[in-house]
Design a protein around this motif. Structure first.
Motif, mmCIF file in Angstrom:
data_model
loop_
_atom_site.group_PDB
_atom_site.id
_atom_site.type_symbol
_atom_site.label_atom_id
_atom_site.label_comp_id
_atom_site.label_asym_id
_atom_site.label_seq_id
_atom_site.Cartn_x
_atom_site.Cartn_y
_atom_site.Cartn_z
ATOM 1 N N TYR A 134 46.788 -11.840 -3.546
ATOM 2 C CA TYR A 134 46.566 -12.002 -2.112
ATOM 3 C C TYR A 134 45.593 -10.952 -1.583
ATOM 4 C CZ TYR A 134 47.387 -11.771 2.872
ATOM 5 O OH TYR A 134 47.198 -11.721 4.216
ATOM 6 N N ASP A 135 45.786 -9.699 -1.985
ATOM 7 C CA ASP A 135 44.937 -8.624 -1.458
ATOM 8 C C ASP A 135 43.481 -8.785 -1.873
ATOM 9 O OD1 ASP A 135 46.936 -7.235 -0.059
ATOM 10 O OD2 ASP A 135 47.628 -6.304 -1.913
ATOM 11 N N ALA A 136 43.246 -9.185 -3.108
ATOM 12 C CA ALA A 136 41.874 -9.371 -3.571
ATOM 13 C C ALA A 136 41.191 -10.496 -2.805
ATOM 14 C CB ALA A 136 41.859 -9.659 -5.069
ATOM 15 N N VAL A 137 41.876 -11.614 -2.673
ATOM 16 C CA VAL A 137 41.303 -12.757 -1.960
ATOM 17 C C VAL A 137 41.074 -12.392 -0.490
ATOM 18 C CG1 VAL A 137 41.698 -15.143 -1.237
ATOM 19 C CG2 VAL A 137 42.293 -14.428 -3.556
ATOM 20 N N ARG A 138 42.017 -11.680 0.100
ATOM 21 C CA ARG A 138 41.875 -11.274 1.505
ATOM 22 C C ARG A 138 40.648 -10.390 1.702
ATOM 23 N NH1 ARG A 138 44.217 -6.760 4.542
ATOM 24 N NH2 ARG A 138 44.912 -6.111 2.490
ATOM 25 N N GLN A 139 40.441 -9.427 0.808
ATOM 26 C CA GLN A 139 39.277 -8.542 0.920
ATOM 27 C C GLN A 139 37.967 -9.320 0.786
ATOM 28 O OE1 GLN A 139 39.070 -5.353 1.724
ATOM 29 N NE2 GLN A 139 41.281 -5.218 1.953
ATOM 30 N N ILE A 140 37.937 -10.281 -0.111
ATOM 31 C CA ILE A 140 36.718 -11.078 -0.304
ATOM 32 C C ILE A 140 36.468 -11.983 0.893
ATOM 33 C CG2 ILE A 140 35.646 -12.851 -1.747
ATOM 34 C CD1 ILE A 140 37.143 -11.544 -4.128
ATOM 35 N N VAL A 141 37.524 -12.587 1.439
ATOM 36 C CA VAL A 141 37.368 -13.441 2.623
ATOM 37 C C VAL A 141 36.853 -12.624 3.799
ATOM 38 C CG1 VAL A 141 38.633 -14.775 4.357
ATOM 39 C CG2 VAL A 141 39.040 -15.201 1.946
ATOM 40 N N LEU A 142 37.420 -11.450 4.021
ATOM 41 C CA LEU A 142 36.953 -10.593 5.121
ATOM 42 C C LEU A 142 35.489 -10.210 4.938
ATOM 43 C CD1 LEU A 142 40.038 -8.251 5.655
ATOM 44 C CD2 LEU A 142 39.215 -10.080 7.158
ATOM 45 N N ALA A 143 35.092 -9.920 3.716
ATOM 46 C CA ALA A 143 33.691 -9.570 3.461
ATOM 47 C C ALA A 143 32.773 -10.755 3.772
ATOM 48 C CB ALA A 143 33.517 -9.130 2.013
ATOM 49 N N ARG A 144 33.205 -11.955 3.400
ATOM 50 C CA ARG A 144 32.383 -13.142 3.691
ATOM 51 C C ARG A 144 32.276 -13.382 5.199
ATOM 52 N NH1 ARG A 144 31.273 -17.119 -0.249
ATOM 53 N NH2 ARG A 144 31.832 -16.374 -2.310
ATOM 54 N N ILE A 145 33.392 -13.217 5.920
ATOM 55 C CA ILE A 145 33.372 -13.428 7.374
ATOM 56 C C ILE A 145 32.471 -12.393 8.048
ATOM 57 C CG2 ILE A 145 34.796 -13.271 9.462
ATOM 58 C CD1 ILE A 145 37.069 -14.553 7.791
ATOM 59 N N GLU A 146 32.532 -11.154 7.568
ATOM 60 C CA GLU A 146 31.712 -10.084 8.134
ATOM 61 C C GLU A 146 30.294 -10.074 7.582
ATOM 62 O OE1 GLU A 146 34.021 -6.624 7.255
ATOM 63 O OE2 GLU A 146 35.585 -7.148 8.710
ATOM 64 N N ARG A 147 29.986 -11.021 6.714
ATOM 65 C CA ARG A 147 28.661 -11.171 6.106
ATOM 66 C C ARG A 147 28.191 -9.885 5.438
ATOM 67 N NH1 ARG A 147 25.594 -15.837 8.438
ATOM 68 N NH2 ARG A 147 27.135 -16.928 9.667
ATOM 69 N N ARG A 148 29.060 -9.356 4.589
ATOM 70 C CA ARG A 148 28.733 -8.171 3.801
ATOM 71 C C ARG A 148 29.202 -8.410 2.375
ATOM 72 N NH1 ARG A 148 33.438 -5.554 2.745
ATOM 73 N NH2 ARG A 148 35.137 -5.831 4.232
ATOM 74 N N PRO A 149 28.642 -7.679 1.427
ATOM 75 C CA PRO A 149 29.097 -7.873 0.041
ATOM 76 C C PRO A 149 30.511 -7.326 -0.132
ATOM 77 C CG PRO A 149 27.466 -6.129 0.152
ATOM 78 C CD PRO A 149 27.549 -6.738 1.524
ATOM 79 N N PRO A 150 31.327 -8.000 -0.920
ATOM 80 C CA PRO A 150 32.686 -7.495 -1.137
ATOM 81 C C PRO A 150 32.650 -6.211 -1.954
ATOM 82 C CG PRO A 150 32.298 -9.423 -2.494
ATOM 83 C CD PRO A 150 31.102 -9.253 -1.623
ATOM 84 N N ARG A 151 33.421 -5.232 -1.518
ATOM 85 C CA ARG A 151 33.524 -3.968 -2.240
ATOM 86 C C ARG A 151 34.959 -3.820 -2.700
ATOM 87 N NH1 ARG A 151 30.203 -1.295 2.448
ATOM 88 N NH2 ARG A 151 31.538 -2.793 3.407
ATOM 89 N N LEU A 152 35.272 -4.510 -3.747
ATOM 90 C CA LEU A 152 36.626 -4.497 -4.266
ATOM 91 C C LEU A 152 36.666 -3.589 -5.489
ATOM 92 C CD1 LEU A 152 39.479 -5.597 -4.030
ATOM 93 C CD2 LEU A 152 38.806 -7.472 -5.493
ATOM 94 N N ASP A 153 37.094 -2.360 -5.270
ATOM 95 C CA ASP A 153 37.244 -1.394 -6.347
ATOM 96 C C ASP A 153 38.672 -1.508 -6.854
ATOM 97 O OD1 ASP A 153 37.197 0.696 -8.095
ATOM 98 O OD2 ASP A 153 37.063 2.255 -6.559
ATOM 99 N N LEU A 154 38.817 -2.046 -8.051
ATOM 100 C CA LEU A 154 40.150 -2.315 -8.565
ATOM 101 C C LEU A 154 40.952 -1.050 -8.808
ATOM 102 C CD1 LEU A 154 39.389 -5.257 -10.988
ATOM 103 C CD2 LEU A 154 40.231 -5.335 -8.651
#
Length: 66
Positions: free
Chosen positions: A18-38
């Motif tokens: 859930y957290d990974a998908v949420r971070q990627i969705v927020l990045a897409r909505i904000e029109r920025r690259p996802p910065r998901l540091d595992l």
């Protein structure tokens, strides 16, 4: 549509949850690259995806016969 693409991206990154998908969705909505540091999200489950080999099926068939 955005969530489906985020799930696909999360799978490619090797972290599905859930957290990974949420971070990627927020990045897409904000029109920025996802910065998901595992390393910053140690609770996210990692994935290991590989192709199924014919030998995997023979193992299953042998268990069924026994």
């Amino acid at each position: 549509e955005v969530v489906a693409a985020a799930v696909t991206d999360a799978i490619h990154l090797g972290a599905i949850g859930y957290d990974a998908v949420r971070q990627i969705v927020l990045a897409r909505i904000e029109r920025r690259p996802p910065r998901l540091d595992l390393t910053a999200y140690p609770w996210l489950p990692g994935t290991e995806v590989r192709m199924t080999r014919a030998a995997d099926y023979t193992t299953l068939l042998q268990e069924r016969v026994a």
